[in-house]
Design an enzyme around this catalytic site. Structure first.
Site, PDB file in Angstrom:
ATOM      1  CG  ASP A  98      38.922 -45.682  21.748  1.00 56.17           C
ATOM      2  OD1 ASP A  98      38.989 -44.803  20.879  1.00 56.17           O
ATOM      3  OD2 ASP A  98      38.492 -45.473  22.893  1.00 56.17           O
TER       4      ASP A  98
ATOM      5  CG  ASP B  55      35.286 -39.131  22.659  1.00 54.56           C
ATOM      6  OD1 ASP B  55      34.521 -40.101  22.526  1.00 54.56           O
ATOM      7  OD2 ASP B  55      36.479 -39.255  23.023  1.00 54.56           O
TER       8      ASP B  55
HETATM    9  C1  DGJ Z   1      37.918 -41.893  23.584  1.00 56.85           C
HETATM   10  C2  DGJ Z   1      38.264 -41.801  22.143  1.00 56.85           C
HETATM   11  O1  DGJ Z   1      37.753 -42.884  21.449  1.00 56.85           O
HETATM   12  C3  DGJ Z   1      39.765 -41.661  21.984  1.00 56.85           C
HETATM   13  O2  DGJ Z   1      40.103 -41.670  20.634  1.00 56.85           O
HETATM   14  C4  DGJ Z   1      40.200 -40.416  22.662  1.00 56.85           C
HETATM   15  O3  DGJ Z   1      39.653 -39.307  22.000  1.00 56.85           O
HETATM   16  C5  DGJ Z   1      39.790 -40.438  24.114  1.00 56.85           C
HETATM   17  N1  DGJ Z   1      38.390 -40.700  24.264  1.00 56.85           N
HETATM   18  C6  DGJ Z   1      40.105 -39.142  24.790  1.00 56.85           C
HETATM   19  O4  DGJ Z   1      39.652 -39.091  26.062  1.00 56.85           O
END
Ligand code: DGJ
Length: 728
Positions: A548, A478
């Protein structure tokens, strides 16, 4: 050979199965662009390559003839005061002069495709798949050499371009701009398509007619970004999914980029794409070279659908690498939306047990397992397990998850540091910053300075230590903020503007090291969802968390838009809870499943909250996806109805051998007393028959494509899928 040079006419002709790309060495000096489009025989140059006077535009003339740079279609534009359109390269020499005058010098044609040192690029497995053309241009006064690289695929309508600048002179040169390609078109009768958005709303398609002046997209954020993807299309005004000339450009790069189209005074168009010259410069010392990343260019004379299928095939087979390129992707459950930071070993094992019962193949533990991280305000950089939450550590947790017969995956955010972390307390200069200035935080975090070798080494070691300590089969990588206050403690003053690109080179080096030393791990990249969904990241990690935003309705636009360039096998798509956490919308489990099945399928909700009825439905979805995924992930996609044009969306997938089909039809809002809705398939064989699985019905391909099947839906947020099998 897909590349030919006609010495008499001084013409380069690059050909792919259905396209031609033609250049001419004009007046022995200037490399002119002549044509890119549907395949043709070599044309008459007096007709095809025009050079005319324009008032108020300088003329260069010598014993070879007269040249009007501002008129001529240029292959790599230098500007330098004779072509007033946007240049592809700018440099400052030691004497302060800025004119870059590039004359054609030589060329080389080679079997196979070039690679780019330290940068991701499409590749071949065998030299017979593509050929390379290297054209050398030189600024004779300053001895600056520019190599234009062309990769020409023999079995796909793809031409790739990149640029190498070599300082063969006696003094340093400051490069202020080096884009990877420009392509000049004789007309401006195009629409400009781009993929734009924001966090949670990535890659929506925008289409606008070209107009005089510049239309451009870019990122200055240090990442390719949610806001504007490094992808653009010029399309005939009437072009649609199946009809018309379209020209796609996609940059294989994950950082600051620029791309756009300039319509000049006589309605010609120049397209460019490359690293953004915003806050960029590069000091090229004597003997050094600089490489600009690859642009993947696809032309289709059969509309956007064909263009996308070409990108999909190339990226699926000759961009992504590793064992998962050719293997089906596991169905996963991710705990993020189920627990956020509030979990312990018992909770995770509960999810794992439930996942295994449902037929899910991989359990992913997301953020919150390390340091003292119980919220997003600390611990990034401290990559050691939080034993209060997970007493036996990751090793034990992975072992216990494996005991349920499923794989275990883990989340990292290795490019970041929290000010509240042991790492930051020890190395305050390891983050991107400018001494004496604010260090602005975003999500309570700072960006590590990956232009530094010591920082890159730390990241590789920290991630590898964890990966080597447990049976980890999957990594979610990430990255949750964009850069600010660009500066590096390690770079001298005259190299500070190199930081953003050096960061990308550092990141690519880290990824190469981590990924190649863990060949059995499936890597998925993520940046607050789809903030770095680009071919650069896909070269290292074969899939990306698309957004997300997991709402099924929102995902129609996000996944449809993403598919313009990127294949289904690269898109993570999960069923999440209702009301949806991002949109607050309540959609049916069926629609959520059907939308997520059009990607790399998974679940991201508390699996233990399902009712018995829901459990049975989920089990059926999982069983269905296992049957479909071989061709959903590797087949051809046809977009049938666009969510950007109405209430209904539809798409379909067809296996490479044409025997298996899966189509989804999605209706957002119910219409009372609606007209007749039919799903008209594409890409089938007109003369074959197809069985609709589960309905004991057979139809001919021509009927399915021209009359279609009726779709009756009642209620909001509804979907209907069709599974077809070709019968003899
Ligand atoms: C952003 C990601 O897109 C989410 O899916 C998740 O992993 C969060 N970060 C965790 O902090």
């Amino acid at each position: 050979m897909s590349i030919a040079f006609d010495n008499e006419q001084q013409i380069f002709h690059l050909s792919t199965p259905k396209t031609s790309y033609i250049m001419k060495v004009f007046n022995k000096r200037y490399l002119a662009h002549v044509y890119w489009g549907k395949k043709i025989k070599t044309p008459d140059m007096d007709n095809a390559c025009l050079n005319r006077f324009i008032c108020f535009s300088p003329v260069t003339s010598d014993e070879n003839g007269v040249n009007v740079p501002d008129f001529l279609c240029q292959e790599y534009a230098t500007g330098c005061g004779t072509d007033y359109r946007i240049p592809s390269i700018s440099a400052v020499y030691e004497d302060g002069s800025r004119t870059v005058e590039l004359w054609f010098e030589s060329y080389e044609i080679k079997k196979g495709k070039y690679s780019l040192k330290g940068l991701p690029a499409t590749y071949t497995e065998d030299d017979s798949e593509a050929d390379t053309l290297v054209i050398t241009l030189r600024d004779r006064l300053k001895n600056l050499k520019v190599e234009l690289l062309y990769g020409v695929y023999n079995n796909l309508d793809v031409i790739t371009r990149a640029v190498r600048v070599i300082n063969s002179g006696d003094a340093d040169v400051i490069l202020e701009k080096v884009v990877s390609a420009n392509v000049d078109f004789e007309t401006a009768d195009f629409d400009f398509l781009q993929l734009s958005g924001a966090w949670g709303r990535e890659r929506h398609i925008e289409r606008n007619p070209l107009r005089s002046g510049i239309q451009s997209i870019e990122s200055r954020r240090g990442a390719s970004s949610h806001q504007l993807n490094p992808f653009m299309v010029l399309a005939d005004k009437k072009a649609d999914e199946d009809y018309g000339n379209v020209y796609g450009f996609n940059l294989v790069y994950s950082g600051n980029f620029t791309a756009g189209a300039e319509v000049d005074q006589i309605f010609k168009t120049r397209v460019w794409m490359g690293i953004n010259d915003y806050d960029f410069s590069w000091k090229l010392e004597k003997g050094q070279e600089f490489t600009a990343p690859e642009v993947v260019m696809v032309h289709s004379s059969e509309g956007l659908g064909e263009m996308s299928r070409t990108y999909h095939k190339l990226y699926r087979t000759r961009l992504v690498r590793g064992k998962y390129r050719d293997e089906v992707r596991p169905i996963l459950a991710n705990n993020w939306e189920a627990t956020y930071f509030d979990f312990n070993e018992e909770k995770i094992l509960g999810l794992a047990k439930e996942a295994a019962d449902l037929g899910i193949e991989l359990l992913v533990l997301d953020d919150g397992w390390f340091g003292k991280r119980n919220s997003d305000n600390c611990s990034l950089g401290d990559w050691y397990v939080n034993e209060e939450k997970l007493p036996g550590g990751i090793t034990e947790l992975a072992r216990k998850v494996n005991e349920y017969g499923i794989k275990f995956g883990l989340w990292f955010e290795p490019e970041m540091v929290s000010p509240d972390s042991d790492l930051y307390r020890k190395h305050r200069d390891w983050c991107i910053h400018v001494p004496g200035r604010s260090r602005n935080e975003c999500r309570f975090q700072l960006t590590l300075d990956l232009s530094r070798k010591d920082v890159c080494d730390y990241v590789v070691e920290a991630v590898s230590n964890i990966l080597d300590s447990a049976n980890i089969s999957y990594v979610k990588w990430d990255m949750n903020r964009h850069m600010s206050e660009l500066g590096s403690a390690m770079l001298p003053a005259d190299r500070q503007k190199e930081m953003a690109h050096r960061y990308m080179l550092g990141l690519y080096d880290i990824l190469e090291r981590v990924v190649s030393s863990h060949p059995d791990v499936l890597f998925e990249s993520c940046s607050g969802g789809g903030g770095r969904f680009d071919p650069g990241m896909l070269y290292y990690m074969p899939q990306t968390w698309t957004s997300d935003d997991t709402d099924a309705v929102e995902r129609l636009k996000i996944q449809y838009g993403t598919s313009l360039a990127y294949p289904i096998s690269t898109m993570g798509a999960h069923v999440s809870a209702v009301p949806n956490h991002q949109a607050g919308r309540v959609t049916s489990l069926k629609m959520r499943g059907d939308v997520a099945m059009s990607g790399n399928f998974g679940y991201e909700l508390d699996l233990m909250n399902f009712t018995d009825e829901e459990k049975a439905e989920v089990k059926a979805q999982i069983a269905q996806y296992k049957e479909l995924r071989t061709f959903i992930q590797s087949g051809d996609m046809y977009r049938l109805l666009s969510p950007f044009e109405g209430n209904n969306t539809a798409w379909m997938f067809i296996s490479e051998d044409g025997n298996d089909v899966f189509a989804g039809y999605f209706r957002v809002l119910c219409q009372v007393n609606p007209g007749i809705s039919r799903l008209k398939f594409k890409g089938l064989s007109e003369d074959s028959n197809y069985e609709v699985v589960g309905e004991d019905k057979k139809y001919s391909g021509d009927e399915l494509m021209n009359i279609g099947l009726v779709v009756d839906l009642y209620g909001d947020y509804m979907s209907r899928t069709f599974r077809l099998k070709k019968v003899k």
